[in-house]
Write a protein that holds these residues in place. Sequence first.
Motif, PDB file in Angstrom:
ATOM      1  N   TYR A  46       0.829  -1.209   0.000  1.00  0.00           N
ATOM      2  CA  TYR A  46       0.000   0.000   0.000  1.00  0.00           C
ATOM      3  C   TYR A  46       0.868   1.265   0.000  1.00  0.00           C
ATOM      4  N   TRP A  47       1.989   1.239   0.717  1.00  0.00           N
ATOM      5  CA  TRP A  47       2.898   2.389   0.709  1.00  0.00           C
ATOM      6  C   TRP A  47       3.448   2.598  -0.705  1.00  0.00           C
ATOM      7  N   THR A  48       3.855   1.507  -1.355  1.00  0.00           N
ATOM      8  CA  THR A  48       4.409   1.602  -2.711  1.00  0.00           C
ATOM      9  C   THR A  48       3.373   2.110  -3.697  1.00  0.00           C
ATOM     10  N   ILE A  49       2.149   1.627  -3.577  1.00  0.00           N
ATOM     11  CA  ILE A  49       1.072   2.114  -4.449  1.00  0.00           C
ATOM     12  C   ILE A  49       0.870   3.608  -4.228  1.00  0.00           C
ATOM     13  N   GLY A  50       0.795   4.023  -2.966  1.00  0.00           N
ATOM     14  CA  GLY A  50       0.606   5.441  -2.657  1.00  0.00           C
ATOM     15  C   GLY A  50       1.734   6.299  -3.194  1.00  0.00           C
ATOM     16  N   LYS A  51       2.955   5.816  -3.053  1.00  0.00           N
ATOM     17  CA  LYS A  51       4.116   6.569  -3.552  1.00  0.00           C
ATOM     18  C   LYS A  51       4.077   6.688  -5.064  1.00  0.00           C
ATOM     19  N   ARG A  52       3.782   5.600  -5.746  1.00  0.00           N
ATOM     20  CA  ARG A  52       3.721   5.634  -7.221  1.00  0.00           C
ATOM     21  C   ARG A  52       2.629   6.583  -7.700  1.00  0.00           C
ATOM     22  N   ILE A  53       1.473   6.521  -7.065  1.00  0.00           N
ATOM     23  CA  ILE A  53       0.378   7.410  -7.458  1.00  0.00           C
ATOM     24  C   ILE A  53       0.785   8.858  -7.225  1.00  0.00           C
ATOM     25  N   ASN A  54       1.367   9.125  -6.073  1.00  0.00           N
ATOM     26  CA  ASN A  54       1.785  10.492  -5.769  1.00  0.00           C
ATOM     27  C   ASN A  54       2.867  10.970  -6.725  1.00  0.00           C
ATOM     28  N   SER A  97       2.139   7.428   2.217  1.00  0.00           N
ATOM     29  CA  SER A  97       3.459   7.551   1.586  1.00  0.00           C
ATOM     30  C   SER A  97       4.043   8.950   1.778  1.00  0.00           C
ATOM     31  N   LYS A  98       3.183   9.951   1.872  1.00  0.00           N
ATOM     32  CA  LYS A  98       3.674  11.313   2.130  1.00  0.00           C
ATOM     33  C   LYS A  98       4.101  11.477   3.590  1.00  0.00           C
ATOM     34  N   LEU A  99       3.334  10.865   4.484  1.00  0.00           N
ATOM     35  CA  LEU A  99       3.628  10.979   5.915  1.00  0.00           C
ATOM     36  C   LEU A  99       4.930  10.256   6.279  1.00  0.00           C
ATOM     37  N   TYR A 100       5.188   9.143   5.598  1.00  0.00           N
ATOM     38  CA  TYR A 100       6.402   8.357   5.828  1.00  0.00           C
ATOM     39  C   TYR A 100       7.127   8.154   4.500  1.00  0.00           C
ATOM     40  N   PRO A 101       7.907   9.139   4.055  1.00  0.00           N
ATOM     41  CA  PRO A 101       8.551   9.045   2.743  1.00  0.00           C
ATOM     42  C   PRO A 101       9.755   8.102   2.694  1.00  0.00           C
ATOM     43  N   ASP A 102      10.262   7.697   3.837  1.00  0.00           N
ATOM     44  CA  ASP A 102      11.451   6.840   3.887  1.00  0.00           C
ATOM     45  C   ASP A 102      11.038   5.366   3.893  1.00  0.00           C
ATOM     46  N   GLN A 104      12.728   2.703   4.479  1.00  0.00           N
ATOM     47  CA  GLN A 104      13.251   1.915   5.602  1.00  0.00           C
ATOM     48  C   GLN A 104      12.392   2.089   6.849  1.00  0.00           C
ATOM     49  N   ILE A 105      11.887   3.293   7.063  1.00  0.00           N
ATOM     50  CA  ILE A 105      10.995   3.517   8.204  1.00  0.00           C
ATOM     51  C   ILE A 105       9.711   2.728   8.007  1.00  0.00           C
ATOM     52  N   VAL A 106       9.207   2.725   6.787  1.00  0.00           N
ATOM     53  CA  VAL A 106       7.980   1.985   6.479  1.00  0.00           C
ATOM     54  C   VAL A 106       8.201   0.495   6.695  1.00  0.00           C
ATOM     55  N   THR A 108      10.163  -0.904   8.798  1.00  0.00           N
ATOM     56  CA  THR A 108      10.141  -1.128  10.243  1.00  0.00           C
ATOM     57  C   THR A 108       8.719  -1.033  10.783  1.00  0.00           C
ATOM     58  N   LEU A 109       7.993  -0.013  10.354  1.00  0.00           N
ATOM     59  CA  LEU A 109       6.597   0.154  10.785  1.00  0.00           C
ATOM     60  C   LEU A 109       5.750  -1.049  10.403  1.00  0.00           C
ATOM     61  N   SER A 110       5.993  -1.575   9.223  1.00  0.00           N
ATOM     62  CA  SER A 110       5.167  -2.670   8.723  1.00  0.00           C
ATOM     63  C   SER A 110       5.313  -3.928   9.574  1.00  0.00           C
ATOM     64  N   ARG A 111       6.402  -4.044  10.319  1.00  0.00           N
ATOM     65  CA  ARG A 111       6.593  -5.193  11.211  1.00  0.00           C
ATOM     66  C   ARG A 111       5.895  -4.966  12.551  1.00  0.00           C
TER      67      ARG A 111
END
Length: 122
Positions: A46-54, A97-102, A104-106, A108-111
Motif C-alpha cells: 500500500y505504501w508503494t502504491i501510494g508513492k507511485r500514485i503520488n 506515503s507522504k507521511l512516511y517518505p522513507d 526503511q521507516i515503512v 520497520t513500521l510494517s513489522r
Amino acid sequence: MNSKKLALPSVENKEHKVLIDDIVQLIQQGQRRVATEVNSTIVLLYWTIGKRINDEILSDQRADYGNQIIDNVSTQLSLQFGQGYSRSGLFRMVRFSKLYPDAQIVATLSRQLSWSHIVSLC
C-alpha cells in the motif's frame, strides 16, 4: 453447521502430551509468523502504491486531472482485485506515503503495525 465441539481424545502417555503441546506451540508460532509477514507485505504494498500514485500522477498535475486518473485507477483495480482499492483507499495510501517518505521507516513500521493501525495514524 454443527455447533457441538468434538471431544479430543485423551492423551494418557505423558510423553505424548508433551509432544502434542510442543507441536501445538510450533503451529501457533508459525501462524503468528505468517500473519506478521502477510501484514508487512500489505503495508509495504500500500505504501508503494501510494508513492507511485503520488510521484507519477499527482505531483505537478492539476487537481481535477489527478482526481480523474485516481477514479480510473480505482475502478480498474477494484474490478480486478475487489475491495480495498476505492478512491478513498488510494488517497489513504498516498497520504501514508507522504507521511512516511522513507522506505526503511515503512519497512520497520510494517513489522510493528497493521494497515488498520496505520490508517488511524494517518
